[in-house]
Design an enzyme around this catalytic site. Structure first.
Site, PDB file in Angstrom:
ATOM      1  N   TYR A   1      45.874  25.626 -34.732  1.00 23.17           N
ATOM      2  CA  TYR A   1      45.899  24.384 -35.515  1.00 23.17           C
ATOM      3  C   TYR A   1      45.415  24.642 -36.945  1.00 23.17           C
ATOM      4  O   TYR A   1      45.998  24.134 -37.904  1.00 23.17           O
ATOM      5  CB  TYR A   1      45.035  23.311 -34.831  1.00 23.17           C
ATOM      6  CG  TYR A   1      45.219  21.935 -35.429  1.00 23.17           C
ATOM      7  CD1 TYR A   1      46.205  21.070 -34.937  1.00 23.17           C
ATOM      8  CD2 TYR A   1      44.429  21.488 -36.487  1.00 23.17           C
ATOM      9  CE1 TYR A   1      46.388  19.805 -35.489  1.00 23.17           C
ATOM     10  CE2 TYR A   1      44.599  20.228 -37.043  1.00 23.17           C
ATOM     11  CZ  TYR A   1      45.582  19.396 -36.542  1.00 23.17           C
ATOM     12  OH  TYR A   1      45.771  18.152 -37.090  1.00 23.17           O
TER      13      TYR A   1
ATOM     14  N   LYS B   1      52.536  21.438 -38.943  1.00 23.69           N
ATOM     15  CA  LYS B   1      52.819  22.780 -39.468  1.00 23.69           C
ATOM     16  C   LYS B   1      53.884  22.829 -40.571  1.00 23.69           C
ATOM     17  O   LYS B   1      54.057  23.871 -41.206  1.00 23.69           O
ATOM     18  CB  LYS B   1      53.271  23.715 -38.324  1.00 23.69           C
ATOM     19  CG  LYS B   1      52.169  24.041 -37.344  1.00 23.69           C
ATOM     20  CD  LYS B   1      51.191  25.028 -37.944  1.00 23.69           C
ATOM     21  CE  LYS B   1      49.915  25.143 -37.166  1.00 23.69           C
ATOM     22  NZ  LYS B   1      48.716  24.808 -37.930  1.00 23.69           N
TER      23      LYS B   1
HETATM   24  C1  PHB Z   1      49.937  12.606 -41.016  1.00 26.82           C
HETATM   25  O1  PHB Z   1      50.960  12.084 -41.456  1.00 26.82           O
HETATM   26  O2  PHB Z   1      48.818  12.329 -41.488  1.00 26.82           O
HETATM   27  C2  PHB Z   1      50.025  13.591 -39.910  1.00 26.82           C
HETATM   28  C3  PHB Z   1      51.244  13.833 -39.294  1.00 26.82           C
HETATM   29  C4  PHB Z   1      51.301  14.748 -38.243  1.00 26.82           C
HETATM   30  C5  PHB Z   1      50.149  15.405 -37.837  1.00 26.82           C
HETATM   31  C6  PHB Z   1      48.945  15.163 -38.466  1.00 26.82           C
HETATM   32  C7  PHB Z   1      48.881  14.253 -39.498  1.00 26.82           C
HETATM   33  O3  PHB Z   1      50.187  16.287 -36.800  1.00 26.82           O
END
Ligand code: PHB
Ligand code: APR
Length: 389
Positions: A384, A296
């Site tokens: 999400y 987020k």
């Molecule tokens: C990412 O660095 O790709 C990443 C980090 C945290 C998340 C989702 C993706 O919740």
């Protein structure tokens, strides 16, 4: 020097705000402590909500994202050996875009160059003055002398460690904080992603996440104690621990390779209220931090910028200050919702040292409900993919 809106910080919040304001004919100056190369060397999350994608398009920076970004229609949550897929499209009719924050920042800098927006890099000792007066201004040091920037408004987009939030008097400012007893060790590697969708894993050994940047660039994380140091983790040790935390069948498909970046980040939830003090408006990490579990951080920065840019455009265009007056309240309402979601996913997915068997059963049944109950899936997917602005 004089401008309409002085923007402190040239990260994603400051750049997106500058881009939207300049396109609306409002003058800005961005003051950034670091060089552009330094800002572009930071590796951050890469999941964009639909609202963020729409804003980037509106700001005229959507072209490369549309070509190279990957729309994701779902993600996986795992519990030990069980894979639970949340289908965003089916659950709430929305999707997310996987496109790295570094690329968003690069696109914003390119667009800012194109429209001739003013940026000053390498400034030191930025200080905010007379915020509660009709003559707010900023001073900063550059090339051995002190400069003054007069303005109508100041946007504090200078991140968690910036000077803006601290310029709000202690008597006015209220801070809320939760520090988690672990960090994330992240690895970037030039290998094909483990899966076409993200996998968030709850395992007795600790949390793990499989993410990606593009078909030949993967991003992986594992939960580690705060006392661990990056030097303690060889690539081999990382891969072995990561593999042990995801279901065996999926782990068998993991392609490993040398890490091209490796770092540890602590996890924190933080909110500072109010987000406005006189002429100063805080945006993004300057006002709030979420643990990365809900992806987020950048998306909240984008919604702040949305509310603030609308307020400033109405102020300069129609002489209507109602939206500016409502900024702090509107931005905070959405910030707190994202805080709750990020905290709840963090709590559901991690191994907490203080957790009892009872607490672990609570995690299990929450995940089991997500596996089977369309209402639970809808709530997860709605949060999400991003609550409406
Ligand atoms: C990412 O660095 O790709 C990443 C980090 C945290 C998340 C989702 C993706 O919740
Ligand atoms: N003077 C000038 N610039 C400063 C100062 C200062 N005193 N302090 C910090 N900065 C700059 C930093 O160098 C950085 O480039 O402000 C910028 C803040 O950028 P971010 O920390 O990226 O914060 P923000 O733009 O709000 O982005 C929020 O990006 O940082 C991630 O995890 C964060 O995803 C979230 C999103």
């Amino acid at each position: 020097m004089r401008t309409q809106v002085a923007i402190i910080g040239g990260g994603p919040s400051g750049l997106l705000l500058s881009q939207l304001l300049n396109r609306a004919g409002i003058e800005t100056v961005v003051l950034e402590r670091q060089s552009r190369e330094h800002v572009l060397s930071r590796i951050r999350a890469g999941v964009l909500e639909r609202g963020t994608v729409d804003m980037l398009k509106r700001a005229g920076v959507g072209a490369r994202m549309a070509r190279e970004g990957q729309p994701h229609h779902g993600c996986f949550l795992t519990h030990d050996q069980q894979m639970i897929r949340i289908d965003f499209t089916e659950a709430c009719g929305a999707e997310v875009m996987v496109y790295g924050q570094t690329e968003v920042t690069r696109d914003l800098y390119a667009a800012q160059d194109e429209i001739g927006a003013k940026h000053i890099h390498g400034v030191a000792n930025v200080a905010l003055h007379d915020l509660d007066s009709a003559q707010p201004h900023v001073t900063y040091d550059l090339d051995g002398s002190t400069h003054r920037l007069d303005c109508d408004f100041i946007a504090g987009c200078d991140g968690f460690h910036g000077v803006s939030r601290k310029s709000i008097p202690d008597t006015v400012r209220r801070e809320y904080e939760k520090v988690y007893p672990f960090g994330w060790l992240g690895v970037l590697s030039e290998t094909p992603p483990l899966h076409e969708e993200l996998i968030y894993a709850n395992h007795p050994r600790g949390f793990a996440l499989a993410s990606m940047r593009n078909p030949m660039l993967s991003r992986y994380y594992i939960q580690v104690p705060l006392t661990d140091k990056v030097e303690d983790w060889s690539d081999a040790a990382f891969w072995s621990e990561f593999r042990a935390r995801i279901p065996d069948e999926t782990a068998a498909k993991l392609v490993t390779g040398p890490s091209i970046e490796k770092s540890i980040a602590p996890l924190r939830s933080f909110v500072s209220e109010p987000m406005r003090y006189g002429a100063l408006f805080l945006c993004g990490d300057a006002a709030h931090i979420v643990p990365p579990t809900g992806a987020k951080g950048l998306n909240l920065a984008a919604s702040d910028v949305h509310y603030l840019s609308e307020g400033l455009i109405a102020y300069y265009g129609d002489k209507d200050s109602a939206a500016l007056e409502a900024y702090s309240q509107k931005a905070l309402a959405r910030v707190w919702q994202a805080m709750r979601f990020s905290w709840s996913v963090t709590t559901m997915m991690h191994h907490f040292p203080e957790h009892s068997d009872f607490d672990r059963q609570m995690q299990r049944v929450e995940l089991m409900q997500l596996a089977t109950d369309p209402v639970a899936q809808r709530l997860f997917a709605t949060n999400y993919t991003g609550l409406p602005y």
